[in-house]
Design a protein around this motif. Structure first.
Motif, short mmCIF file in Angstrom:
data_model
loop_
_atom_site.label_atom_id
_atom_site.label_comp_id
_atom_site.label_asym_id
_atom_site.label_seq_id
_atom_site.Cartn_x
_atom_site.Cartn_y
_atom_site.Cartn_z
N ALA A 39 28.18 11.52 6.40
CA ALA A 39 27.26 10.76 7.24
C ALA A 39 26.04 11.61 7.60
O ALA A 39 24.89 11.12 7.58
CB ALA A 39 27.97 10.29 8.50
N GLN A 40 26.26 12.88 7.93
CA GLN A 40 25.14 13.77 8.26
C GLN A 40 24.19 13.94 7.09
O GLN A 40 22.96 13.94 7.26
CB GLN A 40 25.68 15.14 8.70
N SER A 41 24.75 14.05 5.88
CA SER A 41 23.90 14.23 4.70
C SER A 41 23.12 12.96 4.35
O SER A 41 22.16 13.02 3.57
CB SER A 41 24.76 14.65 3.51
N SER A 42 23.54 11.82 4.91
CA SER A 42 22.90 10.53 4.57
C SER A 42 21.95 10.04 5.64
O SER A 42 21.29 9.01 5.45
CB SER A 42 23.99 9.46 4.35
N GLU A 79 0.81 -1.21 0.00
CA GLU A 79 0.00 0.00 0.00
C GLU A 79 0.85 1.27 0.00
O GLU A 79 0.34 2.37 -0.08
CB GLU A 79 -0.91 0.00 1.23
N GLY A 80 2.17 1.09 0.12
CA GLY A 80 3.06 2.23 0.03
C GLY A 80 3.27 2.97 1.33
O GLY A 80 3.80 4.07 1.35
N VAL A 81 2.86 2.36 2.48
CA VAL A 81 3.09 3.01 3.77
C VAL A 81 4.58 3.07 4.05
O VAL A 81 5.11 4.05 4.54
CB VAL A 81 2.34 2.26 4.90
N LEU A 82 5.28 1.97 3.75
CA LEU A 82 6.73 1.97 3.86
C LEU A 82 7.32 2.65 2.64
O LEU A 82 6.85 2.46 1.52
CB LEU A 82 7.26 0.53 3.97
N LEU A 83 8.36 3.41 2.86
CA LEU A 83 9.01 4.11 1.76
C LEU A 83 9.72 3.13 0.85
O LEU A 83 10.14 2.06 1.28
CB LEU A 83 10.01 5.13 2.32
N PRO A 84 9.89 3.47 -0.42
CA PRO A 84 10.57 2.57 -1.36
C PRO A 84 11.99 2.23 -0.92
O PRO A 84 12.51 1.16 -1.24
CB PRO A 84 10.59 3.37 -2.67
N ARG A 114 17.69 6.47 7.69
CA ARG A 114 16.44 6.26 8.46
C ARG A 114 15.37 5.61 7.61
O ARG A 114 14.66 4.71 8.05
CB ARG A 114 15.92 7.60 8.98
N ASP A 115 15.24 6.09 6.39
CA ASP A 115 14.20 5.57 5.50
C ASP A 115 14.42 4.12 5.11
O ASP A 115 13.52 3.46 4.57
CB ASP A 115 14.13 6.43 4.22
N SER A 116 15.61 3.60 5.37
CA SER A 116 15.93 2.21 5.02
C SER A 116 15.37 1.22 6.02
O SER A 116 15.34 0.02 5.75
CB SER A 116 17.45 2.02 4.93
N TYR A 117 14.92 1.71 7.19
CA TYR A 117 14.45 0.82 8.26
C TYR A 117 12.92 0.83 8.35
O TYR A 117 12.28 1.86 8.17
CB TYR A 117 15.06 1.23 9.59
N SER A 118 12.38 -0.33 8.68
CA SER A 118 10.92 -0.48 8.76
C SER A 118 10.35 0.10 10.05
O SER A 118 9.15 0.35 10.14
CB SER A 118 10.54 -1.95 8.66
N GLU A 119 11.19 0.31 11.05
CA GLU A 119 10.74 0.84 12.34
C GLU A 119 11.29 2.26 12.53
O GLU A 119 12.33 2.61 11.97
CB GLU A 119 11.24 -0.04 13.48
N GLN A 167 21.70 -4.85 10.00
CA GLN A 167 22.23 -4.34 8.75
C GLN A 167 22.35 -2.82 8.73
O GLN A 167 21.60 -2.11 9.39
CB GLN A 167 21.33 -4.76 7.58
N LEU A 168 23.31 -2.35 7.92
CA LEU A 168 23.35 -0.98 7.43
C LEU A 168 23.03 -1.04 5.94
O LEU A 168 23.36 -2.03 5.28
CB LEU A 168 24.73 -0.36 7.60
N PRO A 169 22.39 -0.02 5.38
CA PRO A 169 22.17 -0.03 3.94
C PRO A 169 23.50 -0.05 3.20
O PRO A 169 24.44 0.66 3.57
CB PRO A 169 21.38 1.26 3.68
N PHE A 170 23.56 -0.87 2.16
CA PHE A 170 24.81 -1.08 1.42
C PHE A 170 25.33 0.22 0.83
O PHE A 170 26.55 0.46 0.82
CB PHE A 170 24.57 -2.12 0.32
N PHE A 171 24.43 1.08 0.36
CA PHE A 171 24.87 2.31 -0.31
C PHE A 171 25.72 3.17 0.62
O PHE A 171 26.68 3.81 0.19
CB PHE A 171 23.66 3.12 -0.81
N PHE A 172 25.37 3.18 1.92
CA PHE A 172 26.09 4.04 2.86
C PHE A 172 27.53 3.57 3.05
O PHE A 172 28.47 4.37 3.02
CB PHE A 172 25.37 4.10 4.21
N ILE A 173 27.70 2.27 3.24
CA ILE A 173 29.06 1.73 3.45
C ILE A 173 29.89 1.89 2.17
O ILE A 173 31.06 2.28 2.23
CB ILE A 173 29.01 0.24 3.85
N GLU A 174 29.27 1.61 1.04
CA GLU A 174 29.99 1.70 -0.23
C GLU A 174 30.44 3.13 -0.52
O GLU A 174 31.59 3.37 -0.93
CB GLU A 174 29.12 1.16 -1.36
N ASN A 175 29.55 4.08 -0.31
CA ASN A 175 29.91 5.49 -0.56
C ASN A 175 30.98 5.97 0.41
O ASN A 175 31.89 6.72 0.04
CB ASN A 175 28.67 6.38 -0.46
N LEU A 176 30.88 5.55 1.68
CA LEU A 176 31.91 5.92 2.66
C LEU A 176 33.26 5.35 2.25
O LEU A 176 34.28 6.04 2.35
CB LEU A 176 31.50 5.41 4.05
#
Length: 415
Positions: free
Chosen positions: A82-85, A12-17, A90-95, A154-163
């Motif tokens: 890190a601050q910009s991300s 239903e789209g309650v969770l962000l993509p 946050r949006d990567s987590y269901s809670e 987990q951490l989102p992969f994009f964050f670790i890879e970009n760091l």
């Protein structure tokens, strides 16, 4: 919120993509104990503060200090990234994450630095790292690697890879591997298909990568699933008794189940069952139920194996055919493991290849002529001696019949 409700909420789209890291519902967690809970190290916010995992926080601080020393960017540059991300993380987590942005930023920066340092250190066989009283122990490193694959950890992969790309801290004798290459090397034990890092393949996090390691190159089409009619009805020993030859397949992909055209040979790739098997499958299944509810390829595979395995007798058949390599000890434990994995799943669709395989095996077993053949074999040909006695009995009956015919002919001719 149960699994089905969570899937509905996602649709239903309650969770962000961007959401890709999920908290497993209590009704499932209660049945499978600690399968979703890290034992050595917490990564991300869900298990942060667990007293059992506090010892590794000191190691994270040490790794972070080393990471900053080796980084080609200043600490302020990395903090700014890190601050910009933070919001995207946050949006990567269901809670909802109950941390201020500043605290969350510190946590993800430290955790990501630990992961990068761990990967770089053991790939390069860093002497300083290997002298660590805890991390030098193989069993500890193996358990940490398993903790890094848990869905809630987990951490989102994009964050670790970009760091990693910004800091460029890993220099292996002039070779600067990409973070994907490092990740594939670190988790190579699970990469049984020997897949190569592909920048075009999206990776949400390490649990997602574990699933990618197990998927087939050509994914089968999906069809709606009807449990009452589509499920495999007969277990391994019943199929074997009916004339199906179970054979270890040569494919490196465990999902690659094949049934011969005449339905006589079922090939199942070898699978090693050990203490970590249940944990890894449960986390991949949970990920599919949340993130890939219409592409549940791992869940489908587990469902077919659950049907093939009812009791320890079925496990013994699969062990004898070198399909299962049992490191758990007794066969009953293996049967209980596979019988529990498929519980609380919500199969919306199913692999078309598996549906066809199940239907053909059901039809093969239910063939009335084949049933009679199986009954004869069961009743008269269980052992070599019984088979010999049965053949001798048939021959005796034939000879008696022939003798009777000759006696009748002799009487008729004498008249």
């Amino acid at each position: 919120m149960d699994m089905e409700a969570m899937i509905q909420r996602s649709q239903e789209g309650v969770l962000l993509p961007e959401c890709c890291i999920y908290k497993v519902p209590h009704m499932i967690r209660d049945q499978h104990g600690s399968a979703y809970t890290p034992k050595f190290i917490s990564i991300g916010p869900f298990h942060y503060g667990d007293e059992r995992l506090e010892d590794m926080e000191r190691h994270k601080e040490i790794f972070f200090a080393r990471f900053i020393r080796k980084s080609k960017k200043s600490l302020s540059d990395l903090v700014n990234y890190a601050q910009s991300s933070v919001q995207q993380v946050r949006d990567s987590y269901s809670e909802d994450i109950a941390f201020e942005d500043k605290d969350l930023m510190k946590m993800i920066l430290r955790d990501a630095a630990f992961i990068i340092g761990l990967f770089c250190g053991f790939i390069s066989e860093d002497k300083e790292l290997l002298k660590d009283a805890k991390l030098s122990q193989l069993w500890v490193r193996a358990n940490i690697a398993q903790d890094l694959l848990l869905l809630e950890n987990q951490l989102p992969f994009f964050f670790i890879e970009n760091l990693y790309n910004k800091a460029d801290p890993c220099n292996l004798g002039g070779y600067h591997p990409s973070f994907r290459e490092l990740t594939y090397m670190y988790f190579s034990f699970y990469n049984i298909q020997n897949l190569k890092p592909d920048p075009n393949v999206g990776i949400a996090h390490f649990t997602d990568l574990l699933r990618i390691f197990h998927l087939q190159e050509q994914k089968p089409q999906r069809k709606l699933f009807h449990a009452s009619s589509d499920i495999l009805l007969y277990s391994a020993h019943k199929l074997k008794d009916a004339g199906v030859k179970l054979k270890a397949g040569r494919s490196k992909c465990i999902l690659d189940l094949k049934l011969s055209r005449n339905n006589h040979v079922l090939q199942v790739p070898e699978i090693t069952v050990d203490m970590g098997t249940e944990i890894l499958f449960l986390n991949m299944i949970a990920l599919e139920q949340f993130r890939y509810p219409y592409d549940t390829y791992i869940t489908d595979y587990v469902g077919v194996l659950d049907c093939l395995i009812d009791t320890d007798r079925d496990v013994d058949v699969l062990i004898h055919q070198k399909i299962i390599r049992n490191h758990l000890g007794d066969s009953r434990s293996v049967a209980e493991l596979f019988n529990s994995l498929w519980k609380n799943t919500v199969p919306m669709t199913f692999s078309s290849g598996y549906l066809d395989l199940c239907k053909r095996l059901n039809d093969f077993y239910q063939d009335p002529w084949r049933k009679k053949k199986v009954a004869l074999k069961r009743d008269y040909c269980k052992t070599a001696w019984q088979t010999t006695a049965s053949i001798a009995g048939v021959i005796l009956i034939i000879l008696t019949f022939i003798q009777t015919i000759f006696s009748i002919l002799q009487v008729v001719l004498n008249k």
